[in-house]
Design an enzyme around this catalytic site. Sequence first.
Site, PDB file in Angstrom:
ATOM      1  N   LYS A   1     -24.002  89.173  21.771  1.00 22.58           N
ATOM      2  CA  LYS A   1     -24.360  88.978  23.488  1.00 22.58           C
ATOM      3  C   LYS A   1     -26.473  89.700  21.989  1.00 22.58           C
ATOM      4  O   LYS A   1     -26.344  90.695  21.196  1.00 22.58           O
ATOM      5  CB  LYS A   1     -24.542  89.965  23.761  1.00 22.58           C
TER       6      LYS A   1
ATOM      7  N   GLU B   1     -37.216 110.165  23.655  1.00 24.09           N
ATOM      8  CA  GLU B   1     -37.758 109.112  23.134  1.00 24.09           C
ATOM      9  C   GLU B   1     -38.903 108.307  23.055  1.00 24.09           C
ATOM     10  O   GLU B   1     -38.656 107.812  23.709  1.00 24.09           O
ATOM     11  CB  GLU B   1     -35.945 108.727  22.885  1.00 24.09           C
TER      12      GLU B   1
END
Length: 493
Positions: free
Chosen positions: A185, A396
């Site tokens: 993918k 993050e």
Amino acid sequence: MDFWRTDNDVDARHIVDRPWKVLAGGEPFDTAATYEIENPSTGGGLADAPDASAEEVDRLVRLAATAQPAWGALTPRERAGKVRQFAALMIEHREELATLDSLDMGAPLRSTRLDVDGAVELMNIFADYALELGGRTIPVSKNLHYTTSEPYGVIARIGAFNHPLFFAASKAAAPLIAGNAVILKAPDQAPLSTLRLAELAAEVLPPDVLIAISGRGMVSGRAIVAHPLIRRIGFIGSAATGRSIQKDAADAGVKHVTLELGGKNAQIVLPDADLAAAAAGVVAGMNFTMSAGQSCGSTSRLLLHESIADEVQSRVAAILDGIRVGDPMNESNDMGSLISKAQYDKSLHYIDVGVKEGGSILSGGGRPSTVGSKGWFVSPTLITQVAPESTLAQEEVFGPVLAAMTFGTVSEAVEIANSVEYGLTASVWTSDLTSAHQIARDLKVGHVLINSPSRHFWGLPFGGTKSSGFGREECLEELLSYAETKTTTVVLP
């Protein structure tokens, strides 16, 4: 500078300006829909990529399932030989593949070339491991008991936009050598090198043993994860998407899932460290020049002993001020763009939050003055006086933003390093190796580096703990994880 032309005066337009198709049965497979890919360095359109529907994913997975038994019937050595041929073909197309990634996701050509080289090296290492896919005899009785390794069948590898070619190629190698067919993918924002990789694979691998699928949003990804013929999934990406994949996979059946997710990695610098080396390592660990800081391995927390904080921060800021940001096709530049406006806005948001929560910008802090108004460029940024419990220290960013904070004792440094939800890597800078080993023991991460920034050594297990995921890659364990163990007992007279 014309973004289509490299410093070697190679016109890259023909590499991108072509029909992009999924390849199936050795022929182009027309999806009903396409979507536009953006060039993040300009903000303009780059190409139209296939947008696979759930029904189209089903057809492609079933083609891979049909191709797999013949591939799995080859010996590991035979499959490894084919992977080596695949890797050699990638070297022949090194400039093309690197250029696709530079245009597609914004990293400098010097960095995307290294991604091709790294993928090829890791593919050949997995080929070297092929004969480890054996079994063993286990003398638990007077009868014969032995194990064998068998492929899962069709496996899915879901890649990330920050190193599209590297993830597609290197993460296909282990499952292929283990005898599986592979569905790749491609990342939504940067699928072109993955689609091109599948075309190269078709020159040396049997048809449909490796199929690359592109598609925007969650439609094709969820169709892959939930497909009943896919029992093994490897994912690289955010913790939120990793949790979603776990849930979708569990809802669809019993599947083996490994996850390599985010990181909020710390670099701890003690007073007795080589401060010049530590400062250079801090900058290297942020992956500014490789991916503009968009990396799970980026060491985005700088933990400095209070006695040397000012000196190290000054050294780091001086290095950051010298990083040239701009067009990734111009090889005089060190750092390219972020992948998208969303990522650009996110980085600027965290810079703003960091300042509002008491931080101070020592270098960078926004859009470079040298890049004009087009594209998604953010300067490499150092924010000091960051509180360990603040948003910038805990979340993050996945962008070029480094947060510096101080500590007074080693135990405090370890406590700060372990205080986030992630646990991928950490670095310790010190000349006292006894102290370094003690700190390494106490850090809750998958990989501790002493006197080195976060980096990869092919053959060493790489992976994290906590919200950084589970499973280990880039090593023998990765290869073995793509095979199931079957036990056979022979009752002897």
